[in-house]
Design an enzyme around this catalytic site. Structure first.
Site, short mmCIF file in Angstrom:
data_model
loop_
_atom_site.label_atom_id
_atom_site.label_comp_id
_atom_site.label_asym_id
_atom_site.label_seq_id
_atom_site.Cartn_x
_atom_site.Cartn_y
_atom_site.Cartn_z
N ASP A 247 69.13 -27.63 23.91
CA ASP A 247 68.85 -28.91 24.57
C ASP A 247 67.42 -28.85 25.10
O ASP A 247 66.59 -28.16 24.53
CB ASP A 247 69.87 -29.17 25.68
CG ASP A 247 70.12 -30.65 25.91
OD1 ASP A 247 69.15 -31.38 26.16
OD2 ASP A 247 71.28 -31.09 25.85
N HIS B 99 65.05 -29.30 22.47
CA HIS B 99 64.73 -30.73 22.41
C HIS B 99 63.39 -31.06 23.04
O HIS B 99 63.07 -32.22 23.23
CB HIS B 99 65.84 -31.53 23.11
CG HIS B 99 67.15 -31.49 22.39
ND1 HIS B 99 68.26 -32.18 22.81
CD2 HIS B 99 67.53 -30.85 21.26
CE1 HIS B 99 69.27 -31.97 21.99
NE2 HIS B 99 68.85 -31.15 21.03
#
Length: 454
Positions: free
Chosen positions: A273, A296
């Site tokens: 993430d 991310h």
């Protein structure tokens, strides 16, 4: 008559002298470690330490009394019963060592190298009498049995209400997250994951703490977020490694919430993430010399979920390297929120094979469907300076609110090259985004509107 009295008096004095000598010798022998410590603490002056008061009963057994601290107020978890074999539950030993250190002035908790310590969810709570160093050189392992977690906890290792706490060393915090991740994927579902509660814990969380330093350690395979700071201030993180697979769900690297005065530098972050996530209540954040990937990217938000108010200001991300990430530097907010994000600077960002390097998304939604709402978190004074490298899908994506357009976006030194590969590619996109360009950009970002608002 006089001679007899003198002789009797001499005899009495002799008996008293012998008796006193015996009591002094026994006392010194029984408390020899205490006496030696007093001698060492006297700086070699030759003056004996004060004699301890005689105890009214037998001395406690070694098991019932805490071990004496090692030199410099150091408390090893091994001295409190930890086995370090990776199988035995060492939680109580960690609790005992922490309790002793918390009463010290100052103190150090030692987690020795070459040992694996199985530790259930635990809170290292304060306030303590003085600063504590948590010296992590071994490995701490999370349990994978559902019994250890009960109905579910939000964190595994918590440091709470502390002032002047340092976590340092070359050790590893191993979250064993694979058991949790596989539960979300029927293809990899196992009997073990079926016994775990629904709530996936953060590996390491700081709450209500100040003057915090985390350095040198590795945190890997967390069930969810790896390192979280909540309602804390005066924080420094450097020389830390976060490592989890790129497909591990919701495994943010470093998560900041309601925290002020944070420095994150010279750190390597790879996860499933956001490498760094900055949430509401954060200000005066400096991120510098950070490597991110997989992951991310580095994100502010999502903010304003469930019509909440957000506030983020004075955030700088400088000299960051992104490799193979979904986004580079991103700001994301939910429809219906309120508040502000302002004074944000992304400077000298190097990218390699990043899908979308620059993102502002005021329509963020991680669900299958989200309701359209007019209220939005206001975004302003956002600078992108020296963002360079390769992308695979779209160089710039600015999707701003109709009622709260993005204001004062400044672009300078944007050089992004498309890395050709399979799949569709997109041109820069802007919606209700206002600002200015300093010099030419590659590719041309002609969609940014001049000025600060419509």
């Amino acid at each position: 008559m006089g001679r007899v009295s003198v002789r009797g008096l001499a005899t009495v004095l002799l008996v008293v002298f012998v008796a006193c000598s015996c009591f002094a010798t026994c006392g010194a022998t029984r408390d020899l470690p205490t006496w030696l410590a007093g001698r060492r603490g006297s700086g070699g002056s030759g003056r004996p330490a004060p004699k301890p008061k005689p105890s009214s009963g037998p001395s406690p057994s070694p098991r019932s009394s805490p071990p004496a601290p090692q030199g410099g107020g150091a408390f090893s978890v091994l001295d409190y019963g930890a086995k370090g074999d990776g199988v035995t539950d060492d939680t109580k030993a960690f609790q005992a060592a922490w309790a002793a250190a918390c009463e010290g002035s100052p103190s150090k908790v030692l987690v020795p190298a070459d040992s694996d310590f199985l530790v259930a969810p635990i809170s290292f709570s304060g306030p303590c009498k003085s600063n504590i160093v948590f010296q992590l050189d071994g490995k701490i392992i999370a349990p994978t049995g559902g019994k250890a977690w009960g109905s579910g906890l939000l964190q595994w290792l918590e440091f709470r209400l502390l002032k002047g706490i340092i976590i340092q060393g070359q050790g590893i915090i191993e979250g064993q997250g694979n058991a949790w991740w596989s539960r979300d994927d029927p293809q990899f579902s196992t009997e073990l994951s079926g016994r775990l509660p629904h709530v996936k814990p953060t590996a390491v969380r700081f709450y209500g703490s100040s003057d915090v330093t985390v350095t040198g350690i590795t945190i890997q395979n967390s069930p969810q977020c790896h390192l979280k700071f909540d309602s804390s201030h005066a924080i420094e993180v450097f020389g830390v490694t976060v490592s989890s697979p790129g497909d591990s769900p919701n495994t943010d690297g470093i998560h900041l919430q309601n925290s002020v005065g944070v420095s994150i530098h010279d750190t390597n972050l790879g996860c499933g993430d956001d490498c760094i996530s900055v949430q509401t209540g954060c200000s005066n954040i400096m991120v510098k010399n950070v490597n991110c990937g997989p992951g991310h990217g580095i994100s502010i938000g999502g903010l304003g979920k469930d019509n909440t108010q957000a506030s983020v200001s004075n955030v700088t991300v400088q000299n960051a390297n992104m490799v193979g990430t979904m986004t580079g530097v991103r700001i994301k907010t939910w429809q219906g929120g309120s508040g502000y994000v302002k004074n944000i600077r992304f400077s000298k960002i190097k990218l390699s094979q990043v899908a979308t390097p620059i993102v502002i998304d005021q329509f963020y939604c991680d669900q299958s469907k989200c309701r359209n709402q007019t209220s939005a978190v206001a975004l302003s004074d956002i600078t992108y300076d020296g963002v360079e490298g390769t992308y695979t899908v779209q160089p710039v994506y600015f999707a701003c609110s109709d009622t709260e357009p993005c204001r004062s976006i400044h672009l300078d030194g944007i050089q992004l090259e498309l890395l050709k590969q399979r799949g569709p590619t997109l041109d820069p996109f802007c919606w209700q985004a206002y600002g200015d360009l300093q010099g030419p950009t590659e590719p041309p970002i002609t969609c940014l509107q001049n000025g600060n608002s419509k």
